[in-house]
Design an enzyme around this catalytic site. Structure first.
Site, PDB file in Angstrom:
ATOM      1  CG  HIS A  14       1.727 -11.375  -7.170  1.00 35.51           C
ATOM      2  ND1 HIS A  14       1.624 -10.187  -7.863  1.00 35.51           N
ATOM      3  CD2 HIS A  14       2.543 -11.130  -6.112  1.00 35.51           C
ATOM      4  CE1 HIS A  14       2.334  -9.258  -7.249  1.00 35.51           C
ATOM      5  NE2 HIS A  14       2.910  -9.801  -6.194  1.00 35.51           N
TER       6      HIS A  14
ATOM      7  CB  SER B  86       3.921  -7.020 -10.689  1.00 36.37           C
ATOM      8  OG  SER B  86       4.471  -6.932  -9.396  1.00 36.37           O
TER       9      SER B  86
ATOM     10  CG  ASP C 150      -4.630   2.431   1.940  1.00 34.01           C
ATOM     11  OD1 ASP C 150      -5.503   1.919   1.222  1.00 34.01           O
ATOM     12  OD2 ASP C 150      -3.437   2.114   1.890  1.00 34.01           O
TER      13      ASP C 150
ATOM     14  CB  SER D 285       9.036  -9.025  -0.319  1.00 36.54           C
ATOM     15  OG  SER D 285       8.118  -7.967  -0.096  1.00 36.54           O
TER      16      SER D 285
ATOM     17  N   GLY E 245      -6.818 -11.576  -3.135  1.00 31.89           N
ATOM     18  CA  GLY E 245      -7.378 -10.242  -3.292  1.00 31.89           C
ATOM     19  C   GLY E 245      -7.515  -9.746  -4.710  1.00 31.89           C
TER      20      GLY E 245
ATOM     21  CD  GLU F 204       8.666  -3.282 -12.118  1.00 26.79           C
ATOM     22  OE1 GLU F 204       9.488  -2.508 -11.635  1.00 26.79           O
ATOM     23  OE2 GLU F 204       8.215  -4.270 -11.502  1.00 26.79           O
TER      24      GLU F 204
ATOM     25  CG  HIS G 289      -2.021  -0.996   1.147  1.00 20.15           C
ATOM     26  ND1 HIS G 289      -3.350  -0.646   1.029  1.00 20.15           N
ATOM     27  CD2 HIS G 289      -2.005  -2.350   1.153  1.00 20.15           C
ATOM     28  CE1 HIS G 289      -4.093  -1.740   0.970  1.00 20.15           C
ATOM     29  NE2 HIS G 289      -3.299  -2.789   1.049  1.00 20.15           N
TER      30      HIS G 289
END
Length: 464
Positions: free
Chosen positions: A357, A362, A115, A278, A380, A365, A24
């Site tokens: 995932h 990602s 958030d 990670s 999620g 990118e 986040h």
């Protein structure tokens, strides 16, 4: 201490206050950098232990002030907690309300970006005359499916079930064929579990946040998620602003020699990179099937696997990998654990495919670096991001999974990789590659991406 920088009368000032998970924090940092580059004054709030990492990613710019909040129980990010205790972190955030209110009174920003967990912030900000902005780190397709008022339209007072979540809510964009498998729907049931002193569900927190904030900002664009953004705007009856996909700036670091030398030994676009971040830990069976699927392709690959900090990565790999695996793949495969220069590896000319995932950052990118996408989501919004890329945009392929438990076999990994790497001359692979190239050009166009932020800043100024 809060910033003492003098503010010009026409300078926009925003406070950033993300949830304490690095997944986040990162989008808030990315948005902070983009806004700052367009003349916006930014102040960032987080826990003390997170600040060094935050500072290192804020373009090393000392003008972006980072303020430490005190947490009574010392828990400061999700990396320090097992998943079942994540509610403790949300409760700790609830206890920062007095600190946050004092800081807002002192800083007097135009906006505070917050958030999903801080459902109390819109009311608190309103009390001190500051507008609140719910900045969603999730994709619009995900929020539109799960966290909208109409999600309970067909429930009629009973507890929601995973069977309810398998279907989209009433009014969901008709041109979307999105639905959830049983194991995916089960993953979202935690949102409807009550916890904490306030006995609220995660769904109630998000709905209150979205319902009471001044307006909503998504890190996406109409070109990618138009129907879902329109649906959210209709559901909450307030402005939905867009930052664009927040394409990361090119890294100024240099790829370590051990990686560059290894990658240089393979042809262009032939290497598969497989990495899940990670904080995603695969089970033994998942590791075995994934590793075996990569082996079956006959292609060179890098497999990055991470484990909880209290476990020995070496011991876990020795137990989980198929017997004799490292010896069989030693000339074309590397299995790595720990810190990894993902952005730089994706940029290398030898890398042609990214198995990930489905995290939105990602995915972006990979597309910018023209790496084909194979999606293997685990939790999620990853499920929705994967469906968006594979079903709506047809710019990648999702690994086939069983409906009930999400089980996948090595053959499922192989088939997905064959589609984008070995059968690119067939119709499906050809279409995916063509679509992928078009989105890569769109995301790599700096003028377009810059305009997203320029327009957002103009809207923020006009609404301040």
């Amino acid at each position: 201490m809060p910033s003492e920088l003098a503010m010009n009368n026409d300078e926009l000032h925003v406070v950033m206050f993300p949830f304490l998970a690095f997944g986040h924090i990162s989008p808030f940092v990315q948005l902070s950098n983009k806004l700052f580059s367009h003349g916006v004054h930014v102040t960032f709030l987080s826990a003390a232990s997170n600040i060094p990492r935050i500072r290192s990613t804020l373009n090393l710019n000392p003008a972006i002030n980072v303020i430490s909040l005190k947490f009574p129980n010392g828990i400061t990010n999700t990396a320090e907690l097992p998943p079942h205790l994540a509610g403790n972190l949300i409760h700790a955030l609830d206890l920062t309300q007095d600190q946050v209110k004092s800081l807002l009174l002192e800083l007097k920003p135009h906006y505070v970006f917050f958030d999903f967990a801080q459902h109390w912030l819109p009311k608190l900000a309103s009390e001190v005359g500051i507008k609140s902005v719910h900045f969603s780190v999730y994709s619009a397709i995900s929020d539109a499916y799960i966290t909208v008022p109409s999600r309970f339209a067909d429930v009629e007072g009973r507890n929601i079930t995973f069977e309810d979540l398998k279907k989209p809510p009433p009014g969901y964009p008709q041109n979307s064929n999105i639905s959830l498998k049983a194991f995916e729907a089960m993953d979202f049931m935690f949102l409807f579990t009550r916890f904490g002193e306030k006995n609220l569900t995660g769904y109630e927190r998000v709905l209150q946040s979205l319902g009471e904030c001044s307006f909503i900002v998504f890190k996406t664009c109409k070109e990618i998620e138009g129907p879902y953004l329109d649906y959210i705007e209709t559901q909450f009856r307030k402005p939905v602003l867009l930052s664009g996909p927040l394409v990361p700036e090119p890294s100024t670091d240099v790829l370590e020699e051990k990686w560059s030398k290894w990658l240089d030994g393979f042809p262009a676009k032939s290497v598969i990179l497989c990495s899940f971040g990670s904080e995603t830990f695969l089970s033994d069976y998942q590791i075995k099937e994934l590793a075996s699927g990569l082996e079956l392709t006959g292609l060179p690959f890098i497999l990055v696997l991470n484990f909880p900090s209290n476990l020995s990565a070496k011991a876990e790999l020795e137990r989980a990998l198929p017997k004799g695996y490292l010896e069989r793949v030693k000339n074309r495969g590397v299995v790595h654990s720990g810190w990894f220069q993902q952005q730089l590896v994706l940029k290398h000319s030898s890398v042609g495919c990214y198995v990930c995932h489905g995290g939105f950052s990602s995915v972006i990118e990979a597309m910018v670096n023209e790496c084909q996408l194979v999606l293997l989501p685990f939790k999620g919004d990853q499920f929705f991001n994967s469906k968006l890329i594979a079903n709506d945009l047809k710019a990648g392929v999702e690994v086939n999974r069983s409906d009930e438990d999400g089980f996948f076999h090595k053959e499922d990994i192989l088939e997905a990789l064959k589609t984008v790497m070995l059968e690119d001359n067939k119709e499906q692979g050809k279409q995916i590659r063509e679509n992928h190239m078009q989105w890569s050009k769109f995301l790599s166009n700096k003028e377009i991406q810059n305009k997203f932020i320029t327009d957002l800043v103009a809207q923020l100024k006009s609404m301040a």
